[in-house]
Design a protein around this motif. Structure first.
Motif, PDB file in Angstrom:
ATOM      1  N   THR A   1       0.887  -1.048   0.071  1.00  0.00           N
ATOM      2  CA  THR A   1       0.061   0.020   0.101  1.00  0.00           C
ATOM      3  C   THR A   1       0.755   1.282   0.125  1.00  0.00           C
ATOM      4  O   THR A   1       0.711   2.291  -0.685  1.00  0.00           O
ATOM      5  CB  THR A   1      -1.030  -0.001   1.330  1.00  0.00           C
TER       6      THR A   1
ATOM      7  N   GLN B   1       3.373  10.167  -9.797  1.00  0.00           N
ATOM      8  CA  GLN B   1       2.449  10.620 -10.740  1.00  0.00           C
ATOM      9  C   GLN B   1       2.318  12.170 -10.528  1.00  0.00           C
ATOM     10  O   GLN B   1       2.246  12.770 -11.561  1.00  0.00           O
ATOM     11  CB  GLN B   1       1.493   9.559 -10.893  1.00  0.00           C
ATOM     12  N   ASP B   2       1.794  12.527  -9.421  1.00  0.00           N
ATOM     13  CA  ASP B   2       1.421  13.773  -9.092  1.00  0.00           C
ATOM     14  C   ASP B   2       2.697  14.772  -9.266  1.00  0.00           C
ATOM     15  O   ASP B   2       2.514  15.889  -9.820  1.00  0.00           O
ATOM     16  CB  ASP B   2       0.960  13.926  -7.730  1.00  0.00           C
TER      17      ASP B   2
ATOM     18  N   LYS C   1       3.040  15.158 -12.953  1.00  0.00           N
ATOM     19  CA  LYS C   1       2.165  16.361 -13.476  1.00  0.00           C
ATOM     20  C   LYS C   1       2.665  17.662 -13.129  1.00  0.00           C
ATOM     21  O   LYS C   1       2.544  18.629 -14.068  1.00  0.00           O
ATOM     22  CB  LYS C   1       0.832  15.856 -12.845  1.00  0.00           C
TER      23      LYS C   1
ATOM     24  N   PHE D   1       2.242   1.931  -3.248  1.00  0.00           N
ATOM     25  CA  PHE D   1       1.372   2.393  -4.448  1.00  0.00           C
ATOM     26  C   PHE D   1       1.028   3.755  -4.141  1.00  0.00           C
ATOM     27  O   PHE D   1       0.913   4.629  -5.107  1.00  0.00           O
ATOM     28  CB  PHE D   1      -0.096   1.628  -4.063  1.00  0.00           C
ATOM     29  N   GLU D   2       1.168   4.379  -2.766  1.00  0.00           N
ATOM     30  CA  GLU D   2       1.105   5.528  -2.538  1.00  0.00           C
ATOM     31  C   GLU D   2       2.114   6.412  -3.134  1.00  0.00           C
ATOM     32  O   GLU D   2       2.021   7.378  -3.641  1.00  0.00           O
ATOM     33  CB  GLU D   2       0.824   5.741  -0.963  1.00  0.00           C
ATOM     34  N   GLN D   3       3.566   5.759  -2.998  1.00  0.00           N
ATOM     35  CA  GLN D   3       4.546   6.367  -3.598  1.00  0.00           C
ATOM     36  C   GLN D   3       4.349   6.439  -5.151  1.00  0.00           C
ATOM     37  O   GLN D   3       4.921   7.640  -5.556  1.00  0.00           O
ATOM     38  CB  GLN D   3       5.940   5.630  -3.087  1.00  0.00           C
ATOM     39  N   VAL D   4       3.808   5.547  -5.655  1.00  0.00           N
ATOM     40  CA  VAL D   4       3.736   5.848  -7.174  1.00  0.00           C
ATOM     41  C   VAL D   4       2.705   6.922  -7.707  1.00  0.00           C
ATOM     42  O   VAL D   4       2.899   7.555  -8.426  1.00  0.00           O
ATOM     43  CB  VAL D   4       3.279   4.261  -7.790  1.00  0.00           C
ATOM     44  N   GLU D   5       1.520   6.804  -6.560  1.00  0.00           N
ATOM     45  CA  GLU D   5       0.558   7.816  -6.886  1.00  0.00           C
ATOM     46  C   GLU D   5       1.359   9.172  -6.829  1.00  0.00           C
ATOM     47  O   GLU D   5       0.969  10.245  -7.542  1.00  0.00           O
ATOM     48  CB  GLU D   5      -0.601   7.529  -6.006  1.00  0.00           C
ATOM     49  N   GLY D   6       2.094   9.358  -5.588  1.00  0.00           N
ATOM     50  CA  GLY D   6       2.891  10.601  -5.583  1.00  0.00           C
ATOM     51  C   GLY D   6       3.615  10.934  -6.591  1.00  0.00           C
ATOM     52  O   GLY D   6       4.030  12.081  -6.971  1.00  0.00           O
TER      53      GLY D   6
END
Length: 226
Positions: free
Chosen positions: A78, A88-89, A92, A81-86
């Motif tokens: 988990t 991605q942000d 961006k 996954f949060e690091q991957v989402e970070g």
């Protein structure tokens, strides 16, 4: 009585319509299953063949171990996954910034091109090619040593006190006005030798010549004497 019969007919019609709708949906599901059966069969056969190739290396106990391992590390997954989402942000946010940086770099390169830096570099490469073609490695090494010696000489001359002395000497030579007669007798020259200023200048000149001669190599001094 008529109302009851009419209500009964309505209910019968509703039930009949529901049965027709159910039959229609059942036929659609049968047709869908009929269409999907070959696809699922091929998929199952392909999966069976692929799994059969790895069966010597992977069994059901390995799958169970993998599932347990994932469940034990669910928090780590988990967090990943949060690091991957970070990331991605962050990506961006960096995309507009990278565009600005790219535009800035293009602007700087265009300015360098307009000022002739690239043409200068191209000409410099041509000069380097000529040097490589004409001179050997030993020549370049000797040239480098000579350049170092010349830089040392310039550094010594560039000392503030020596620069000031040279400036004074140049200014003095520029302001000197000497009247050179057409003819001067030997006695006239000897009479000028009695002048203290003349003797002082001669003494300074002889002292400089002596110091230079002392620092010359012996071989060069002997050749000069010959």
């Amino acid at each position: 009585m008529d109302k009851d019969l009419e209500l009964l007919h309505q209910k019968i019609d509703f039930l009949t319509e529901q049965m027709r709708e159910t039959q229609r949906r059942q036929r659609e599901m049968e047709e869908l299953w009929k269409d999907l059966t070959p696809v699922l069969t091929d998929l199952f056969n392909t999966a069976a063949e692929e799994l059969d190739e790895i069966s010597p290396y992977f069994g059901h106990e390995d799958l169970i171990y993998l599932v347990k391992k994932m469940l034990r590390n669910i928090r780590s997954l988990t967090a990943l996954f949060e690091q991957v989402e970070g990331a991605q942000d962050l990506l961006k946010d960096l995309v507009p910034l990278s565009k600005d940086i790219f535009d800035e770099v293009l602007g700087r390169l265009d300015a360098l091109e307009s000022r002739g830096y690239f043409r200068f570099m191209k000409a410099t490469f041509s000069v380097v090619d000529d040097i490589v073609a004409r001179y050997s490695e030993e020549d370049i090494r000797m040239l480098g040593e000579s350049m170092v010696a010349m830089i040392d000489i310039v550094r010594e001359v560039a000392q503030p006190d020596r620069v000031a002395s040279l400036q004074k000497a140049v200014a003095t030579l520029r302001d000197i006005q000497v009247d050179i007669p057409a003819r001067r007798s030997t006695f006239g020259l000897m009479r000028q030798m009695l002048d203290p200023d003349v003797r002082r200048v001669l003494s300074i000149g002889l002292g400089i010549v002596k110091q230079v001669a002392e620092k010359l190599p012996v071989r060069s001094a002997m050749q000069n004497g010959d």
